[in-house]
Design an enzyme around this catalytic site. Structure first.
Site, short mmCIF file in Angstrom:
data_model
loop_
_atom_site.label_atom_id
_atom_site.label_comp_id
_atom_site.label_asym_id
_atom_site.label_seq_id
_atom_site.Cartn_x
_atom_site.Cartn_y
_atom_site.Cartn_z
N PHE A 114 43.83 -45.90 -82.18
CA PHE A 114 42.43 -45.65 -81.84
C PHE A 114 42.08 -44.24 -82.33
O PHE A 114 42.82 -43.29 -82.07
CB PHE A 114 42.25 -45.76 -80.33
CG PHE A 114 40.82 -45.76 -79.89
CD1 PHE A 114 40.02 -46.88 -80.06
CD2 PHE A 114 40.26 -44.64 -79.31
CE1 PHE A 114 38.70 -46.89 -79.64
CE2 PHE A 114 38.94 -44.64 -78.89
CZ PHE A 114 38.15 -45.76 -79.06
N ASP A 185 50.28 -45.07 -75.65
CA ASP A 185 48.96 -45.29 -75.11
C ASP A 185 48.89 -46.76 -74.68
O ASP A 185 49.06 -47.67 -75.51
CB ASP A 185 47.88 -44.97 -76.15
CG ASP A 185 46.49 -44.97 -75.54
OD1 ASP A 185 46.25 -45.76 -74.60
OD2 ASP A 185 45.64 -44.19 -76.01
N TYR A 210 39.26 -48.39 -67.03
CA TYR A 210 37.98 -49.11 -67.05
C TYR A 210 38.02 -50.36 -67.92
O TYR A 210 37.05 -51.10 -67.99
CB TYR A 210 36.84 -48.19 -67.52
CG TYR A 210 37.11 -47.47 -68.81
CD1 TYR A 210 36.96 -48.11 -70.03
CD2 TYR A 210 37.54 -46.15 -68.82
CE1 TYR A 210 37.23 -47.47 -71.22
CE2 TYR A 210 37.80 -45.48 -70.00
CZ TYR A 210 37.65 -46.14 -71.19
OH TYR A 210 37.93 -45.48 -72.36
N LYS A 211 39.14 -50.60 -68.62
CA LYS A 211 39.26 -51.82 -69.43
C LYS A 211 39.80 -52.94 -68.53
O LYS A 211 39.07 -53.41 -67.67
CB LYS A 211 40.13 -51.54 -70.65
CG LYS A 211 39.42 -50.57 -71.62
CD LYS A 211 40.27 -50.11 -72.79
CE LYS A 211 39.45 -49.19 -73.68
NZ LYS A 211 40.28 -48.31 -74.52
N ARG A 357 35.70 -59.37 -81.69
CA ARG A 357 36.81 -59.18 -80.76
C ARG A 357 36.51 -59.87 -79.43
O ARG A 357 35.41 -59.75 -78.89
CB ARG A 357 36.97 -57.67 -80.57
CG ARG A 357 38.22 -57.23 -79.90
CD ARG A 357 38.36 -55.72 -80.00
NE ARG A 357 37.39 -55.02 -79.17
CZ ARG A 357 37.59 -53.83 -78.62
NH1 ARG A 357 38.73 -53.20 -78.82
NH2 ARG A 357 36.67 -53.26 -77.88
C1 LIG Z 1 39.58 -47.03 -75.05
C2 LIG Z 1 40.54 -46.11 -75.72
C3 LIG Z 1 40.36 -44.72 -75.68
C4 LIG Z 1 39.14 -44.11 -75.05
O1 LIG Z 1 39.39 -42.83 -74.55
P1 LIG Z 1 38.39 -42.20 -73.48
O2 LIG Z 1 38.75 -40.78 -73.42
O3 LIG Z 1 38.63 -42.94 -72.18
O4 LIG Z 1 36.99 -42.44 -73.95
C5 LIG Z 1 41.34 -43.93 -76.25
N1 LIG Z 1 42.43 -44.46 -76.85
C6 LIG Z 1 42.61 -45.80 -76.92
C7 LIG Z 1 43.83 -46.36 -77.59
C8 LIG Z 1 41.67 -46.66 -76.38
O5 LIG Z 1 41.83 -47.97 -76.48
#
Ligand SMILES: *Cc1c(COP(=O)(O)O)cnc(C)c1O
Length: 398
Positions: A114, A185, A210-211, A357
């Site tokens: 990400f 992660d 939050y996911k 997705r």
């Molecule tokens: C959703 C996601 C994020 C988002 O980070 P936030 O700081 O919560 O906005 C970061 N890394 C990955 C791999 C994600 O899937």
């Protein structure tokens, strides 16, 4: 006892006429969360004012919730703490891991990661200077790129676009053999697939709530540090609530015991109240049951879409063991197709450049919904209902 997914579904407030296949991006509202947050606002904040930090236990919430999430990711008790956002937790874990490998300068990640994780690593590298370097390779090339100069391997276990899953046990073993530490992660793993951090000998892990964990928009992230490392880690984000004695108000920073030191500042109590209520639902299920159901749902979706929509190309691994809990398809007009689908009541999302997705979340998604979603998508593809200007207008959030 087998999981009762009809009972867990009843614990969510889902809008009528919507099939929600985007719980991998933002989980829906647990009914209990609405009540818990209301009580936290009225009875605790309103009624107790600042005394709620002690009387309502606010101060211990980050640790207490950490243990509740720990159960879902195979973490030992007392090794997980909540706070801040995932991007911050990535930075914090990476900085600590690098400091534990002082003679080495290379961070290895992959191009499927990400972007925020890579951006945070890049920012840390710039701050550190001294020859630190972020190296990225294709996801399939990670294992071969683990070399003896590696300080930290930083990976997202499940790819946010394709759902491809890294082999955590194997990559940790390989990295450890090379003398490196690993930061995982778990954004698309926690609550999605079985994770066994302790069993895999993981060093650091981070993730958001939050996911799949349904804590609501902006819910706090979590961080895990292995017990044998927790008291050696020197937090780069050395905030007062990670101090050994925050209320001594010493001028010098002394890290707190174990995972406590990964706290930074004042935790978001209202969001944590929502998460606490959401985890009551998670307490009713075991991850192997959730995973088995997720595979059943996603296999049915793939079969249905491939049979009915020949122009959509599967972008996820075909082997369910090599995927997380999402399924992605490619199409050059993916954005417009997703907008048409949303207009027809099936909510998934789009990831550039061409990915449609769909997340599968057994706590509230039924087989009837999966079948109905396939039918609606098939109808849109067969009639080119997506081919309208209004579906091509890009919103700020895709
Ligand atoms: C959703 C996601 C994020 C988002 O980070 P936030 O700081 O919560 O906005 C970061 N890394 C990955 C791999 C994600 O899937």
């Amino acid at each position: 006892m087998a999981a009762d997914f009809a009972a867990t579904r009843a614990m969510f407030q889902l809008p009528d006429g919507v099939i929600y296949l985007d719980g991998n991006s933002l989980g829906p509202l647990p009914r209990g969360a609405a009540e818990r947050v209301a009580a936290c606002i009225t009875a605790e904040w309103g009624g107790m004012l600042i005394t709620a930090w002690n009387r309502a236990g606010w101060i211990d919430l980050p640790r207490r919730l950490g243990d509740r999430i720990g159960r879902l990711i195979g973490a030992e008790p007392g090794t997980v703490v909540l706070g801040d956002t995932l991007s911050i937790k990535v930075y914090q874990a990476l900085a600590s891991a690098l400091e534990l490998r002082p003679g080495r300068r290379v961070i290895l990640s992959d191009t499927g990661n990400f972007p925020s994780d890579l951006y945070m690593a890049d920012g840390l590298v710039r701050t550190l200077g001294q020859g630190y370097e972020l190296r990225t390779v294709a996801p399939e090339a990670v294992e071969a790129a683990i070399t003896p100069d590696l300080a930290v391997l930083m990976l997202t276990e499940v790819d946010y676009r394709t759902g491809r899953r890294h082999d955590m046990v194997r990559l940790i073993a390989k990295a450890h053999d090379a003398g490196a530490l690993v930061v995982w992660d778990l954004a698309h793993s926690a609550g999605a697939i079985e994770v066994d951090l302790a069993g895999a000998a993981a060093d650091f892990a981070v993730g958001c709530t939050y996911k799949y964990l349904n804590s609501g928009p902006g819910g706090p992230a979590f961080i895990y540090v292995a017990p044998h490392l927790a008291d050696r880690v020197r937090p780069a984000l050395s905030g007062w609530l990670g101090h050994e004695a925050p209320f001594a108000f010493d001028l010098d920073y002394r890290p707190g015991t174990g995972i406590e030191r990964m706290r930074v500042g004042t935790p978001p109590i209202l969001q944590m109240a929502a998460l606490d209520a959401s985890l009551d639902i998670w307490d009713r299920v075991e991850m192997p049951d959730v995973r088995a159901r997720s595979i059943t749902l996603s296999e049915a979706f793939i079969q249905g879409v491939e049979a009915a929509c020949p122009t959509l190309e599967l972008a996820s691994p075909r082997d369910p063991e090599a995927r997380g809990s999402q399924v992605s398809f490619r199409h050059p007009e993916g954005y417009a197709i997703m907008q048409a689908l949303i207009a027809a009541g099936v909510i998934g999302d789009f990831r550039a450049p061409d990915i449609l997705r769909f997340g599968f979340t057994p706590l509230y998604t039924t087989m009837e919904e999966v079948e109905a979603a396939v039918g609606i998508l098939a109808g849109i593809m067969a009639t080119s209902a997506w081919d309208r200007a209004e579906f091509r207008t890009r919103a700020k959030v895709t």
